[in-house]
Design a protein around this motif. Structure first.
Motif, PDB file in Angstrom:
ATOM      1  N   GLU A 143       0.913  -1.222  -0.008  1.00 37.97           N
ATOM      2  CA  GLU A 143      -0.159   0.052   0.043  1.00 37.97           C
ATOM      3  C   GLU A 143       0.852   1.104   0.015  1.00 37.97           C
ATOM      4  O   GLU A 143       0.483   2.284  -0.540  1.00 37.97           O
ATOM      5  N   TRP A 146       1.485   2.306  -3.568  1.00 34.79           N
ATOM      6  CA  TRP A 146       0.099   3.272  -4.005  1.00 34.79           C
ATOM      7  C   TRP A 146       0.319   4.671  -3.552  1.00 34.79           C
ATOM      8  O   TRP A 146       0.034   5.682  -4.127  1.00 34.79           O
ATOM      9  N   GLN A 199      -7.183  -6.107 -11.016  1.00 34.72           N
ATOM     10  CA  GLN A 199      -7.521  -5.316 -10.040  1.00 34.72           C
ATOM     11  C   GLN A 199      -6.305  -3.968  -9.950  1.00 34.72           C
ATOM     12  O   GLN A 199      -6.658  -3.031  -9.750  1.00 34.72           O
ATOM     13  N   ASN A 202      -7.176  -1.578 -12.682  1.00 33.93           N
ATOM     14  CA  ASN A 202      -8.303  -0.744 -12.608  1.00 33.93           C
ATOM     15  C   ASN A 202      -8.039   0.329 -11.681  1.00 33.93           C
ATOM     16  O   ASN A 202      -8.450   1.461 -11.665  1.00 33.93           O
ATOM     17  N   ARG A 203      -7.295  -0.076 -10.699  1.00 37.27           N
ATOM     18  CA  ARG A 203      -6.955   1.064  -9.610  1.00 37.27           C
ATOM     19  C   ARG A 203      -6.063   1.934 -10.207  1.00 37.27           C
ATOM     20  O   ARG A 203      -6.255   3.177  -9.838  1.00 37.27           O
ATOM     21  N   ARG A 206      -8.240   4.252 -12.111  1.00 33.30           N
ATOM     22  CA  ARG A 206      -9.055   5.016 -11.260  1.00 33.30           C
ATOM     23  C   ARG A 206      -8.001   6.279 -10.535  1.00 33.30           C
ATOM     24  O   ARG A 206      -8.392   7.583 -10.271  1.00 33.30           O
ATOM     25  N   LEU A 207      -6.865   5.920 -10.158  1.00 33.19           N
ATOM     26  CA  LEU A 207      -5.939   6.978  -9.358  1.00 33.19           C
ATOM     27  C   LEU A 207      -5.391   8.046 -10.344  1.00 33.19           C
ATOM     28  O   LEU A 207      -5.575   9.030 -10.061  1.00 33.19           O
TER      29      LEU A 207
END
Length: 273
Positions: A143, A146, A199, A202-203, A206-207
């Motif tokens: 995490e 990200w 996943q 897609n993330r 979106r970010l």
């Protein structure tokens, strides 16, 4: 015909660029175009820039003065700072730059590295074209990666605004790699591995959209424009993973048609009918 129109994003500006306007293209391999002939002359070998990546096709179609500093393997760190002997990609910006496109972030979170490693390991022995005869280790991300990507993208936007205050900034997100359902011969992954890859994709999309929205930048959503053109489709805009005995090519990267489609979509946005 590739694309007649493209989705809007950012502040929705549609002003055309003047002929000869200065254009700077930055990003990773999905911008550079490794494996697409012909390679760009006088380019660092590791960057593997193609003379027919989307930036060059766009610059030709709109008669823009292009500086392409995209480089395969780049992360946001390499836009913001030097990478060995390569200067920061942001260093190419000038006060008179009018257009900036950026495709970046996938390497920060191990996107293509993860599915490439898993695909290689799906075979009993590494494919002949595996680097050094070995499958690469899957990137280890968390995490915090990200969180770091979020912060770096915001810094990149701020630097573009500071260095090139009149530039139109468009993020070009990542072309869809994996199909929405089952794998195929070109994607030797389990359903679980495919879902994990989707996943991440897609993330990442979106970010990128979130950062653009919050910083008044734009997004060319290559991810959604290419949704029906995955590596398993009848008309792929992306390469699959080479099976044993197949000619070598750069796995899981935009092909010539994918680059042309992105360039057309950018052209339509920048010079609407």
């Amino acid at each position: 015909m590739l694309l007649a129109a493209c989705a809007t994003g950012g502040d929705g500006r549609v002003a055309s660029l003047s002929s000869g306007a200065r254009y700077v293209a930055m990003g990773s391999s999905f911008a550079a175009g490794p494996g697409i002939s012909p390679p760009l002359a006088e380019t660092p070998a590791r960057c593997a820039r193609s003379a027919r990546n989307y930036a060059h096709l766009l610059a030709t179609s709109l008669n823009l003065a292009l500086t392409d500093v995209s480089c395969s393997g780049a992360t946001t760190k390499h836009l913001l700072g030097p990478w060995g002997d390569l200067p920061p990609q942001l260093g190419a910006l000038t006060p008179d730059t009018k257009l900036v496109t950026i495709t970046i972030g996938g390497n920060d979170v191990g996107y293509i590295g993860s599915i490439g490693s898993a695909s290689c390991r799906s075979f009993p022995t590494p494919p002949a074209n595996a680097p050094g005869g070995k499958c690469p280790q899957a990137p280890q991300t968390s995490e915090s990666d990200w969180t770091g990507l979020d912060a770096s993208l915001r810094r990149i936007v701020a630097e573009v605004r500071r260095r090139s205050p009149d530039a139109r900034l468009i993020f070009v997100d990542y072309v869809t790699v994996l199909p929405p359902a089952n794998p195929c011969a070109a994607v030797p992954l389990s359903k679980e591995q495919m879902e994990a890859g989707r996943q991440i994709a897609n993330r990442l999309a979106r970010l990128t959209q979130q950062i653009a929205t919050e910083t008044d930048a734009e997004v060319l959503p290559a991810s959604s424009l290419s949704r029906d053109h995955s590596a398993c489709s009848d008309d792929p805009w992306i390469t699959g993973f080479p099976l044993p005995g197949q000619p070598g090519f750069v796995p899981y990267h935009p092909n010539a048609r994918g680059m042309a489609a992105i360039a057309q979509a950018l052209h339509n946005r920048l010079k609407p009918a």
